[in-house]
Design an enzyme around this catalytic site. Structure first.
Site, PDB file in Angstrom:
ATOM      1  N   ASP A  76      61.345 -18.321  30.191  1.00  0.00           N
ATOM      2  CA  ASP A  76      60.193 -17.878  30.987  1.00  0.00           C
ATOM      3  C   ASP A  76      59.128 -17.260  30.083  1.00  0.00           C
ATOM      4  O   ASP A  76      59.395 -16.910  28.926  1.00  0.00           O
ATOM      5  CB  ASP A  76      60.622 -16.884  32.078  1.00  0.00           C
ATOM      6  CG  ASP A  76      61.279 -15.625  31.523  1.00  0.00           C
ATOM      7  OD1 ASP A  76      62.048 -15.731  30.557  1.00  0.00           O
ATOM      8  OD2 ASP A  76      61.003 -14.528  32.063  1.00  0.00           O
ATOM      9  N   GLU A 139      63.712 -13.367  31.506  1.00  0.00           N
ATOM     10  CA  GLU A 139      63.796 -12.326  30.482  1.00  0.00           C
ATOM     11  C   GLU A 139      62.626 -11.365  30.619  1.00  0.00           C
ATOM     12  O   GLU A 139      62.769 -10.153  30.496  1.00  0.00           O
ATOM     13  CB  GLU A 139      63.770 -12.956  29.077  1.00  0.00           C
ATOM     14  CG  GLU A 139      64.110 -11.979  27.954  1.00  0.00           C
ATOM     15  CD  GLU A 139      62.918 -11.204  27.405  1.00  0.00           C
ATOM     16  OE1 GLU A 139      63.129 -10.255  26.643  1.00  0.00           O
ATOM     17  OE2 GLU A 139      61.757 -11.530  27.752  1.00  0.00           O
TER      18      GLU A 139
HETATM   19 ZN   LIG Z   1      60.349 -12.761  24.624  1.00  0.00          ZN
END
Ligand SMILES: [Zn+2]
Length: 389
Positions: A76, A139
């Site tokens: 992401d 993340e």
């Molecule tokens: Zn990163």
């Protein structure tokens, strides 16, 4: 069907083209990676989120043996909303300055692209120990996917020897990283006309008291600056990132929500800020609010906790990574990564990847082509090592 062979830069071009902003699904990118690996005869395991809208992916190349190396990255990226991009953020653009521009080029599709571009080389090599890919979702909004990814991977494959988290470090080997805590504080007031402040409770005003208290705590923490660590600014930091509340200028606000967080240096108590915030909120602020109106309230919930890492005693992962980068020193970083999650499974873990973290989350984010080349060299040395085990 012939298997696709691509350069690291071409692979990065493909990955950047998927808009995997954390609020979106990452499945198109994951399916692309799965199909690409499948063409090379590598089976993938997907670990979806509860809603089935996102997935982690892991895959192994080489013998089903212990002692392998995990190459870890998140798929992401952060939003581009409101940022003054001069190129299309979803199209990797090479400029004469030798940089490759695009969202995620640095943080951190660069490392993922280099790892994937080396699949044919991993397949050709006579690996004595396996290479594991571990690609996560979410993340950027608190390392949400990596927990289930690490749980599944570590339960599934023979114990790996080390994890390399390829966040941007300019290919330096990072063995210490801050803890990061994210919290949501919800203030519930009692609505009243703004001319009748004695009849209600403004959630915004009490949220303001809490922000003021956080500022004072920040000053205290800054005074405890550490000199034994090379991260800047060398102390725990606090930030209120989002504030939402109120409905009109002439109404005492019924609700105010703060999305806030803190970063604690490796070795410091990662729970201190939360503990002291709870004490202030529930023992000082809440009684004041309740005194004004019994229906007033405060809620505090944890949004994320990203464990930090501190240097390991035997420095096993750092020693290996230094061989593959050709350097002889390690670094500390203040930002959070998924390294602590892997470390909590007892596997030596360091952070090492292409690009400069100061580029991350910026408009016109880029990675230098020379950094991609340095990461290519890292993979070649890693392959040499894996053939000699
Ligand atoms: Zn990163």
């Amino acid at each position: 069907m012939t298997a696709e062979t691509v350069s690291s830069v071409d692979m990065l071009r493909k990955l950047v083209a998927f808009d995997t902003t954390s609020r979106n699904s990452n499945l198109k990118l994951i399916e692309y990676v799965r199909d690409y690996l499948g063409e090379h005869g590598v089976a993938s395991t997907l670990v979806p989120n509860e809603e089935g809208t996102k997935a982690n992916l892991y895959a192994s190349i080489g013998p089903a043996a212990a002692g392998g190396i995990v190459l870890s990255g998140h798929t992401d990226v952060v939003p581009v909303d409101g940022q003054p991009w001069t190129t299309d953020p979803w199209e990797l653009t090479e400029k004469p300055d030798g940089n490759l521009y695009g969202r995620g080029s640095c943080d951190m599709k660069g490392f993922v692209a280099v790892a994937l571009a080396h699949v044919p080389a991993f397949k050709r090599a006579r690996l004595k120990v396996p290479m594991h890919f571990a690609f996560s979702y979410d993340e950027e909004i608190g390392c949400l996917g990596a927990h289930s990814l690490a749980d599944r991977l570590m339960g599934d494959v023979p114990r790996p020897r080390a994890v390399i988290v390829g966040e941007p470090t300019m290919m330096g080997v990072v063995n210490a990283q801050n803890w990061g805590g994210g919290l949501i504080a919800t203030f519930t007031g009692f609505e009243a006309h703004s001319s009748m402040t004695h009849l209600g409770v403004s959630a915004i005003h009490f949220a303001g008291d809490f922000i003021h208290w956080l500022n004072e705590l920040q000053v205290e923490l800054a005074a405890r600056k550490r000199t034994d660590i090379d991260t800047v600014p060398g102390h725990t930091t606090i930030n209120v990132g989002v504030i939402n509340g109120g409905t009109a200028g002439n109404i005492l606000a019924r609700e105010c929500v703060l999305n806030w967080g803190y970063r604690t240096l490796p070795g410091d108590d990662p729970w201190e800020v939360q503990r002291r915030a709870e004490d202030y909120l529930f023992n000082t602020l809440l009684p004041k609010m309740k005194k004004k109106h019994p229906e007033a309230g405060i809620g505090l919930r944890r949004r994320s906790m990203v464990p930090g890492i501190k240097p390991e005693e035997n420095e096993e992962a750092a020693q290996l990574a230094m061989q593959w980068t050709g350097s002889n020193r390690t670094y500390s970083v203040p930002y959070g990564t998924e390294a602590g999650i892997f470390r909590s499974h007892g596997v030596p873990t360091v952070i090492c990847g292409p690009g400069d973290i100061s580029q991350a989350h910026q408009p016109n984010e880029f990675v230098a082509k020379s950094q991609i080349a340095a990461c290519d060299a890292f993979m070649r040395r890693l392959i040499d090592w894996a053939e000699r085990q």
